[in-house]
Write a protein that holds these residues in place. Sequence first.
Motif, PDB file in Angstrom:
ATOM      1  N   LEU A 192       0.813  -1.214   0.000  1.00 24.06           N
ATOM      2  CA  LEU A 192       0.000   0.000   0.000  1.00 24.06           C
ATOM      3  C   LEU A 192       0.845   1.262   0.000  1.00 24.06           C
ATOM      4  O   LEU A 192       0.572   2.206  -0.754  1.00 24.06           O
ATOM      5  N   THR A 193       1.874   1.324   0.830  1.00 27.59           N
ATOM      6  CA  THR A 193       2.661   2.558   0.931  1.00 27.59           C
ATOM      7  C   THR A 193       3.436   2.841  -0.360  1.00 27.59           C
ATOM      8  O   THR A 193       3.615   3.993  -0.729  1.00 27.59           O
ATOM      9  N   GLU A 194       3.877   1.786  -1.051  1.00 28.18           N
ATOM     10  CA  GLU A 194       4.557   1.997  -2.330  1.00 28.18           C
ATOM     11  C   GLU A 194       3.567   2.455  -3.395  1.00 28.18           C
ATOM     12  O   GLU A 194       3.874   3.333  -4.199  1.00 28.18           O
ATOM     13  N   THR A 195       2.383   1.871  -3.403  1.00 28.32           N
ATOM     14  CA  THR A 195       1.358   2.264  -4.376  1.00 28.32           C
ATOM     15  C   THR A 195       0.997   3.736  -4.209  1.00 28.32           C
ATOM     16  O   THR A 195       0.819   4.465  -5.195  1.00 28.32           O
ATOM     17  N   LEU A 196       0.889   4.175  -2.953  1.00 30.49           N
ATOM     18  CA  LEU A 196       0.504   5.564  -2.661  1.00 30.49           C
ATOM     19  C   LEU A 196       1.697   6.518  -2.690  1.00 30.49           C
ATOM     20  O   LEU A 196       1.537   7.716  -2.448  1.00 30.49           O
ATOM     21  N   LYS A 197       2.904   5.995  -2.958  1.00 34.15           N
ATOM     22  CA  LYS A 197       4.121   6.810  -3.062  1.00 34.15           C
ATOM     23  C   LYS A 197       4.349   7.637  -1.788  1.00 34.15           C
ATOM     24  O   LYS A 197       4.612   8.849  -1.844  1.00 34.15           O
ATOM     25  N   VAL A 198       4.236   6.970  -0.656  1.00 35.91           N
ATOM     26  CA  VAL A 198       4.480   7.637   0.625  1.00 35.91           C
ATOM     27  C   VAL A 198       5.970   7.977   0.733  1.00 35.91           C
ATOM     28  O   VAL A 198       6.824   7.123   0.460  1.00 35.91           O
ATOM     29  N   PRO A 199       6.330   9.205   1.103  1.00 37.87           N
ATOM     30  CA  PRO A 199       7.749   9.558   1.254  1.00 37.87           C
ATOM     31  C   PRO A 199       8.439   8.645   2.270  1.00 37.87           C
ATOM     32  O   PRO A 199       7.850   8.287   3.294  1.00 37.87           O
ATOM     33  N   PHE A 200       9.696   8.298   1.973  1.00 40.97           N
ATOM     34  CA  PHE A 200      10.426   7.342   2.804  1.00 40.97           C
ATOM     35  C   PHE A 200      11.860   7.845   2.979  1.00 40.97           C
ATOM     36  O   PHE A 200      12.510   8.223   2.007  1.00 40.97           O
ATOM     37  N   THR A 201      12.324   7.862   4.202  1.00 40.45           N
ATOM     38  CA  THR A 201      13.707   8.236   4.482  1.00 40.45           C
ATOM     39  C   THR A 201      14.395   7.088   5.201  1.00 40.45           C
ATOM     40  O   THR A 201      13.878   6.588   6.203  1.00 40.45           O
ATOM     41  N   TYR A 202      15.546   6.670   4.680  1.00 46.25           N
ATOM     42  CA  TYR A 202      16.311   5.601   5.307  1.00 46.25           C
ATOM     43  C   TYR A 202      17.480   6.198   6.090  1.00 46.25           C
ATOM     44  O   TYR A 202      18.239   7.020   5.558  1.00 46.25           O
ATOM     45  N   CYS A 203      17.582   5.768   7.333  1.00 48.07           N
ATOM     46  CA  CYS A 203      18.591   6.372   8.211  1.00 48.07           C
ATOM     47  C   CYS A 203      19.805   5.451   8.352  1.00 48.07           C
ATOM     48  O   CYS A 203      20.032   4.857   9.406  1.00 48.07           O
ATOM     49  N   TRP A 204      20.515   5.287   7.247  1.00 48.20           N
ATOM     50  CA  TRP A 204      21.833   4.660   7.305  1.00 48.20           C
ATOM     51  C   TRP A 204      22.794   5.528   6.505  1.00 48.20           C
ATOM     52  O   TRP A 204      22.393   6.380   5.714  1.00 48.20           O
ATOM     53  N   SER A 205      24.050   5.294   6.688  1.00 51.20           N
ATOM     54  CA  SER A 205      25.055   6.128   6.034  1.00 51.20           C
ATOM     55  C   SER A 205      25.153   5.793   4.552  1.00 51.20           C
ATOM     56  O   SER A 205      25.374   4.637   4.186  1.00 51.20           O
ATOM     57  N   PRO A 206      25.019   6.784   3.662  1.00 49.19           N
ATOM     58  CA  PRO A 206      25.194   6.520   2.229  1.00 49.19           C
ATOM     59  C   PRO A 206      26.623   6.120   1.880  1.00 49.19           C
ATOM     60  O   PRO A 206      26.860   5.585   0.796  1.00 49.19           O
ATOM     61  N   SER A 207      27.567   6.371   2.774  1.00 52.96           N
ATOM     62  CA  SER A 207      28.933   5.925   2.524  1.00 52.96           C
ATOM     63  C   SER A 207      29.053   4.410   2.686  1.00 52.96           C
ATOM     64  O   SER A 207      29.979   3.800   2.153  1.00 52.96           O
ATOM     65  N   LEU A 208      28.118   3.789   3.428  1.00 50.46           N
ATOM     66  CA  LEU A 208      28.096   2.332   3.542  1.00 50.46           C
ATOM     67  C   LEU A 208      27.294   1.707   2.410  1.00 50.46           C
ATOM     68  O   LEU A 208      27.705   0.715   1.824  1.00 50.46           O
ATOM     69  N   MET A 209      26.130   2.283   2.120  1.00 48.96           N
ATOM     70  CA  MET A 209      25.285   1.771   1.052  1.00 48.96           C
ATOM     71  C   MET A 209      24.520   2.933   0.431  1.00 48.96           C
ATOM     72  O   MET A 209      23.596   3.482   1.041  1.00 48.96           O
ATOM     73  N   PRO A 210      24.894   3.352  -0.772  1.00 45.57           N
ATOM     74  CA  PRO A 210      24.202   4.484  -1.419  1.00 45.57           C
ATOM     75  C   PRO A 210      22.799   4.108  -1.859  1.00 45.57           C
ATOM     76  O   PRO A 210      22.436   2.932  -1.911  1.00 45.57           O
ATOM     77  N   LYS A 211      22.031   5.117  -2.201  1.00 45.78           N
ATOM     78  CA  LYS A 211      20.661   4.915  -2.655  1.00 45.78           C
ATOM     79  C   LYS A 211      20.645   4.154  -3.982  1.00 45.78           C
ATOM     80  O   LYS A 211      21.351   4.520  -4.915  1.00 45.78           O
ATOM     81  N   PRO A 212      19.864   3.067  -4.098  1.00 44.94           N
ATOM     82  CA  PRO A 212      19.777   2.328  -5.367  1.00 44.94           C
ATOM     83  C   PRO A 212      19.251   3.206  -6.502  1.00 44.94           C
ATOM     84  O   PRO A 212      18.472   4.149  -6.282  1.00 44.94           O
ATOM     85  N   LEU A 213      19.641   2.886  -7.725  1.00 47.48           N
ATOM     86  CA  LEU A 213      19.279   3.699  -8.882  1.00 47.48           C
ATOM     87  C   LEU A 213      17.778   3.709  -9.151  1.00 47.48           C
ATOM     88  O   LEU A 213      17.241   4.688  -9.677  1.00 47.48           O
ATOM     89  N   ASP A 214      17.092   2.620  -8.808  1.00 50.13           N
ATOM     90  CA  ASP A 214      15.681   2.530  -9.180  1.00 50.13           C
ATOM     91  C   ASP A 214      14.736   3.019  -8.086  1.00 50.13           C
ATOM     92  O   ASP A 214      13.524   2.866  -8.212  1.00 50.13           O
TER      93      ASP A 214
END
Length: 826
Positions: free
Chosen positions: A283-305
């Motif tokens: 449901l949350t993906e269908t409704l495009k609910v904003p999402f923030t992930y709280c880990w360091s992008p230096s460990l794992m950057p945001k996926p391209l898709d």
Amino acid sequence: MEGPQPPRYSMLEAAGWPRDSSFQDGAKVKDDGRIEVDLDSKLCKTVSKLIPKVHEEPSAPPPPPILSLGDTCELQLNIVIQVVGSRGDVQPFIALGNELQLHGHRVRLATHGVFKNFVLESGLEFYPIGGDPSELMAYMVKNPGLIPGMKTLRSGEIQRKRAMVAEMLQGCWYSCISDDPSTQVPFVADAIIANPPSFAHIHCAQALSIPLHLMFTMPWSSTRAFPHPLANLKYSDTEPKMANYLSYGIVEWMTWQGLGDVINEWRASLDLEPIPATEGPCLTETLKVPFTYCWSPSLMPKPLDWPSNIDVCGFFFRSLPDYTPVPELDLFLRSGSRPVYIGFGSIVIDDPVAMTQMVLQAVRALGVRAIISRGWSKLGDVEASSDDQILYLDDCPHEWLFQHVAAVVHHGGAGTTACGLRFGKATTIIPFFGDQLFWGNMVASCGLGPKPIPYQSLTTENLAEAIRFCLQPAAQSAAYNVANRMGGECGVSTAVASFHRNLPVKDMQCDILHSEPAVWRLKKKTKSPIRLSKLAAEILIQHHRFKISDLQPYETRSVFIQNRRWDPVTGTASSLLGTSTDILKATGDIVYRPYEEFRRVPKGQSQLVPPETSCSRSSSITSTTDAVSLAPSSRSSSKLKATGAAMEGSAKSLGKAVGFCYKGMLIDMPLAVTEGLRAVPRLYGDEVRDHGDVRGWKSGATFAGKNFVHGMVDGFSDVVTQPYKGGQKDGAKGVAIGIAKGTLGMTTKISSAALGLVAYPAHGMMKSLYTVTHSKTRKLVIQARIQEGKYLVEHSVKSQENRQSAIRKFETAYRKPVDAASLSSG
């Protein structure tokens, strides 16, 4: 004696999932807590068809969103943060709440009651949502995956967990509209921030029509870059990236199968319609609910898709605490080399004595010093004494302690992992469940520690080897380098900027007091509709500019859940299945509800005898005699009442069964066929026109009209345009394909246009009727906002500052001109 049978999972059984197996066909829980997902199984293939088709992965990363840390949000909101989990789950959101307070927001953290002091001492407001985190942790240790084993189902433990989830759902709702439990200050949420396991978030946002923003410590959004952290994939003929993507939808489907009925039952108490089984999982993906992930992008950057509504912002850290160690700890740290920290925080271990012995043997075999945190499992016997090599520790802030240790060994909670990396400590993770294995693999992949050792596989030997790895110069250097990179990140500030960026600020703003969020709409007595905050509306009401009855609730961000259809066949089948299920349940209640009523009739004479009081013995005997003499009539009265209630319940159930039958045949199934026909062009790559949402009879009629016009025009034009487009692209072969598409498009679009003239208006009328007959929650929210407005006028400093300016601006900019007659009569 054999325990009760596990609950039915009808959709899974229909897909070929044996009821008596431990979910063996398609998915089973491994010892490390992950779900082994077999994409070649009948079940997973069935579920995969229900997961929306993904677009091609972009070849280049999208431009990063502009998150200016210096920008502030002009609005000052009531924000409720809903968190379910352990202390490590709560702690990052305390840092977030404190940062939000710096921007002028009022912040309430809603979580388990055991964390009350922890939250209040940080300066945030607190609201208890129920649930016992220690019980949840113990349950998760026994059932580390999302799907419980058969032993757990038979023991009844899963039913207790479902009851706890129901309690927390209701607690989350109350946290949005209830007064502060300590100060009794009114509070109505203007926005919600939540972690996904709180489950109530999207439904509370729908009931209040306010923005929602999710934040979490592990991947929860579908991506082709890596599989769901809780899924162990098995497949042969599925492309790897697609397998990764499907794993998220399948895990969500498994979760919904266990909790969907609990959530829908709770939604009914909020006057919300039930969510279809096909829409609940994602449901949350269908409704495009904003999402923030709280880990360091230096460990794992945001996926391209991942789309623009998803951000990776960095770890959430609190300010360093002002902590003075107890004398025993201070002496231990100064008496030798830096120790290794070993602790499992909120994890509740079945056999803490055996775990303690294993830890002690490993530490003594290495000859290193260690601090053992007792945690919720109470590691170490109560009478166990510390010595020069071992110190048992009860409670100490990790932010202080981890600066004074050589390495850390823990369960892999996101907060504990982040704290260790923050101070450059090599890390060994012993995962029990959830995201802990994910963090263990992340640490190992960066060379910051050894491979994670699942709790079930832990031995003295592999624990000692893991600690030895962490003390090597290579691991120490890698951890130090990561800490340096993380030092340049401002996770909490960036997350707040992400939250502000996704707010519909212009739509939320009060037209009178621009720093206040609008909750009312005034249409009467003004030149044009005006949005008003709780404070502005109450000021104008008290100065007789209008009445409270002139106001209508204003929807800041409405949530509309659509029952999407892929084609007319599956659409009709799912509608028929849903209608049949409703009718069968209502038919069963015709007999079951009278049975329940008769069960409530008191049995036995003793239940009718009043308890003995402080009166004399003789009066007590007299009272008892009277009670006995009245017992038959009382029992008869109870039976009569039960009979009446039983007949009433049976009649209501019969009425429901008939109502479901008519609704299914006259509205739901025609609508499903119409929507399925309208969606067919999407199957061969064409876009389907968006005519808006059907929310009532007016929008239903409008939708039907647009669908008829466009369906007729597009249907006839497809016969020409589709072959032409095909020929331009693929020559003669394309023309043939285009003819097939055009013929199919003409058939489906014209049919949908004709059927829609009846289906959409009928659907809209049902929506309007539902809104009228389910208004309890809406009235409750209105009353809560009125009460907060009155409180703000009486106690808020802003009300005194803005009173005159609000009246003046309303009079000059929004007040309708009035004639002399109305002035004199007024």
